[in-house]
Design a protein around this motif. Structure first.
Motif, PDB file in Angstrom:
ATOM      1  N   ASP A 199       0.860  -1.139  -0.004  1.00 53.49           N
ATOM      2  CA  ASP A 199      -0.156   0.184  -0.091  1.00 53.49           C
ATOM      3  C   ASP A 199       0.917   1.230  -0.082  1.00 53.49           C
ATOM      4  O   ASP A 199       2.131   1.272   0.407  1.00 53.49           O
ATOM      5  CB  ASP A 199      -0.960  -0.082   1.315  1.00 53.49           C
TER       6      ASP A 199
ATOM      7  N   ARG B 106     -14.189  -1.534  -6.624  1.00 54.58           N
ATOM      8  CA  ARG B 106     -15.018  -1.254  -5.499  1.00 54.58           C
ATOM      9  C   ARG B 106     -16.685  -0.846  -6.155  1.00 54.58           C
ATOM     10  O   ARG B 106     -17.576  -0.775  -5.449  1.00 54.58           O
ATOM     11  CB  ARG B 106     -14.652  -0.140  -4.350  1.00 54.58           C
TER      12      ARG B 106
ATOM     13  N   ARG C 160     -12.224 -10.494  -9.086  1.00 57.63           N
ATOM     14  CA  ARG C 160     -11.391 -10.385 -10.318  1.00 57.63           C
ATOM     15  C   ARG C 160     -12.169 -11.162 -11.315  1.00 57.63           C
ATOM     16  O   ARG C 160     -12.340 -10.801 -12.522  1.00 57.63           O
ATOM     17  CB  ARG C 160      -9.878 -11.212  -9.929  1.00 57.63           C
TER      18      ARG C 160
ATOM     19  N   ARG D 144      -3.053  -3.984  -8.952  1.00 57.11           N
ATOM     20  CA  ARG D 144      -3.177  -4.976  -8.129  1.00 57.11           C
ATOM     21  C   ARG D 144      -3.938  -6.181  -9.021  1.00 57.11           C
ATOM     22  O   ARG D 144      -4.711  -5.919  -9.698  1.00 57.11           O
ATOM     23  CB  ARG D 144      -4.080  -4.772  -6.937  1.00 57.11           C
TER      24      ARG D 144
ATOM     25  N   GLY E  36      -3.928 -10.796  -3.885  1.00 57.28           N
ATOM     26  CA  GLY E  36      -4.664 -11.565  -3.073  1.00 57.28           C
ATOM     27  C   GLY E  36      -3.868 -12.567  -2.191  1.00 57.28           C
ATOM     28  O   GLY E  36      -4.336 -12.917  -1.328  1.00 57.28           O
TER      29      GLY E  36
END
Ligand code: NYM
Length: 217
Positions: free
Chosen positions: A15, A46, A77, A98, A103
């Motif tokens: 991050d 999101r 995904r 990402r 994951g």
């Protein structure tokens, strides 16, 4: 008419390490300066129903156990795979913030089994290039004060050691060192972007057919 497929380019790393800034710079460069069809996406996405559950989980509004949230990230995904495949075949290069590597790394850092974590993402579209933003394990240049789950120094260090496993496992994986050689400051944005562009150019040149391979098969 025969259109060459686009490339799937993934940005990975901890991050707040600069992936979003750099992926946006790349996407603008490819579309505006090189005239290459290009779209940028991010996981988690999101905006979908599953993505909204993930968003609420990350903001600590709802709880899931570790296996369940792992499956939701993976499902998020999978729900994008058909449209991603279609876009690639239309010639779009996809720049993705990402992917399955996050994951696995984040869930393994919580103690989940690696094979189980990977199994959910077997068969996703295989990337043509993974740019791993690497800070060097000793650096203290990043600080974590975010409110979302996982945004603590201690947890990020665990994730970092999980990311390491992918570094030598694939020739599509390229390390982007974001810290200066003196190990005290972040490298400037332009020099990182220039390095990224070289890898991307190489990767685009390697695409010779419309064949799309599957991840971890
Ligand atoms: N994350 C992201 C996971 O734990 N598993 C995943 O599969 C993915 C794609 O979500 N801390 C974590 C990493 C981040 C968080 O990502 C949100 P971002 O890039 O900050 O929106």
């Amino acid at each position: 008419m025969c259109t060459k497929r686009g490339a799937l380019i993934i940005f990975e790393g901890l991050d707040r390490i600069g992936k979003t800034t750099q992926s946006k710079l790349l996407s603008n460069y490819l579309s505006e300066e090189c005239g290459i069809l290009c779209e940028r996406l991010a996981f988690p996405d999101r905006s979908t129903q599953i993505g909204s559950l993930i968003d609420n989980y990350l903001q600590r509004k709802i709880e899931f156990n570790d296996h369940t949230i792992h499956l939701l990230f993976s499902a998020n995904r999978w729900e994008c795979m058909d449209s991603m495949r279609e876009k690639l075949l239309q010639g779009y290069t996809l720049i993705v913030d990402r992917y399955a590597y996050s994951g696995v790394a984040f869930s393994q850092a919580k103690g989940l089994d690696k094979k189980w974590c990977q199994s959910c993402d077997i068969g996703l579209i295989k990337p043509d290039l993974v740019l791993y933003f690497n800070r060097g394990i000793q650096s203290n240049c990043l600080s974590y004060t975010g409110d979302e789950r996982y945004e603590t120094k201690q947890f990020q260090e665990k994730v970092e050691s999980q990311f390491e496993q992918f570094r030598s496992s694939s020739h599509q994986w390229k390390d982007i060192n974001v810290i200066n050689s003196d190990n005290t400051n972040m490298r400037d944005k332009e020099s990182i972007q220039n390095e990224i562009r070289l890898y991307v150019k190489e990767s685009l040149e390697k695409i010779k057919s419309n064949n799309i391979e599957e991840l971890w098969k």
